[in-house]
Design a protein around this motif. Structure first.
Motif, PDB file in Angstrom:
ATOM      1  N   LEU A 117     -37.489 -24.591   5.980  1.00 42.86           N
ATOM      2  CA  LEU A 117     -36.497 -25.651   5.886  1.00 42.86           C
ATOM      3  C   LEU A 117     -36.759 -26.629   4.745  1.00 42.86           C
ATOM      4  O   LEU A 117     -35.834 -27.062   4.063  1.00 42.86           O
ATOM      5  CB  LEU A 117     -36.435 -26.415   7.217  1.00 42.86           C
ATOM      6  N   TYR A 118     -38.000 -26.976   4.500  1.00 46.96           N
ATOM      7  CA  TYR A 118     -38.293 -28.018   3.533  1.00 46.96           C
ATOM      8  C   TYR A 118     -38.854 -27.534   2.202  1.00 46.96           C
ATOM      9  O   TYR A 118     -38.959 -28.314   1.265  1.00 46.96           O
ATOM     10  CB  TYR A 118     -39.260 -29.037   4.141  1.00 46.96           C
ATOM     11  N   PRO A 161     -34.822 -25.489  -0.308  1.00 44.59           N
ATOM     12  CA  PRO A 161     -34.472 -26.288  -1.499  1.00 44.59           C
ATOM     13  C   PRO A 161     -34.738 -25.559  -2.815  1.00 44.59           C
ATOM     14  O   PRO A 161     -33.977 -25.709  -3.774  1.00 44.59           O
ATOM     15  CB  PRO A 161     -35.367 -27.529  -1.391  1.00 44.59           C
ATOM     16  N   PHE A 180     -40.857 -25.368   9.290  1.00 44.38           N
ATOM     17  CA  PHE A 180     -41.079 -26.408   8.286  1.00 44.38           C
ATOM     18  C   PHE A 180     -41.114 -25.810   6.890  1.00 44.38           C
ATOM     19  O   PHE A 180     -40.492 -26.320   5.958  1.00 44.38           O
ATOM     20  CB  PHE A 180     -42.388 -27.151   8.589  1.00 44.38           C
TER      21      PHE A 180
END
Length: 175
Positions: free
Chosen positions: A28-29, A33, A25
């Motif tokens: 990826l998040y 980004p 998590f």
């Protein structure tokens, strides 16, 4: 009811009622980004600042406009004969005519004699192209720019190996 972790595992009372953040998590998040935004920002920064610097100077550091003027001598202008052609009329409308006078910008005096030897080829290329135009092809500055570019392309093909620098309109009349 028991709490569910981000990984999908069930948790009990020992978790204290809070969710755990797993490594997937987080990567990826959050981290991914941030990295993508950093790369896009760097690309935009380098594009904006490197393109403006390279366009204004050359290898030796002189401005590009000055280099172009010093490399070429005074241009020579050569007048082509006047063109009078009938234009293609849409849907059988009234016949319209084009009167066109142009000058060619040549790099030097030697090119004038070479252009004169291929003049029938240049005139033929212009006549064939101009007869296929419609009156609407002369409306607006963008259409005139396209006309200039096409005439320049055709004269350079006909006058090879001489390089014509520009086609200059002296008179354009559509009636």
């Amino acid at each position: 009811m028991s709490d569910i972790d981000v990984d999908g595992e069930t948790g009990g009372e020992e978790d204290g009622g809070r969710r755990k953040l797993s490594g997937k998590f987080l990567v990826l998040y959050i981290i991914l980004p941030v990295l993508v935004l950093a790369v896009i920002g760097y690309g935009a920064y380098s594009f904006v600042f490197s393109s403006s610097d390279s366009a204004s100077t050359t290898v030796d550091g002189a401005p590009a406009a000055q280099v172009e003027l010093t490399e070429t001598g005074d241009p020579v202008f050569f007048d082509l004969p006047e063109f009078l052609v009938n234009l293609t009329s849409p849907d059988g409308g009234p016949t319209r005519y084009l009167k066109l006078r142009v000058s060619l910008q040549l790099p030097d005096e030697d090119a004038v004699s070479q252009i004169e030897t291929v003049m029938p080829r240049v005139v033929d290329g212009f006549q064939v192209y101009l007869r296929e135009l419609r009156p609407s092809d002369f409306q607006g500055s963008s259409n005139m720019f396209l006309l200039r570019e096409e005439l320049l392309r055709r004269v350079n093909l006909a006058a090879r190996p001489v390089r014509v620098n520009d086609v200059l309109f002296r008179e354009v009349i559509v009636q």
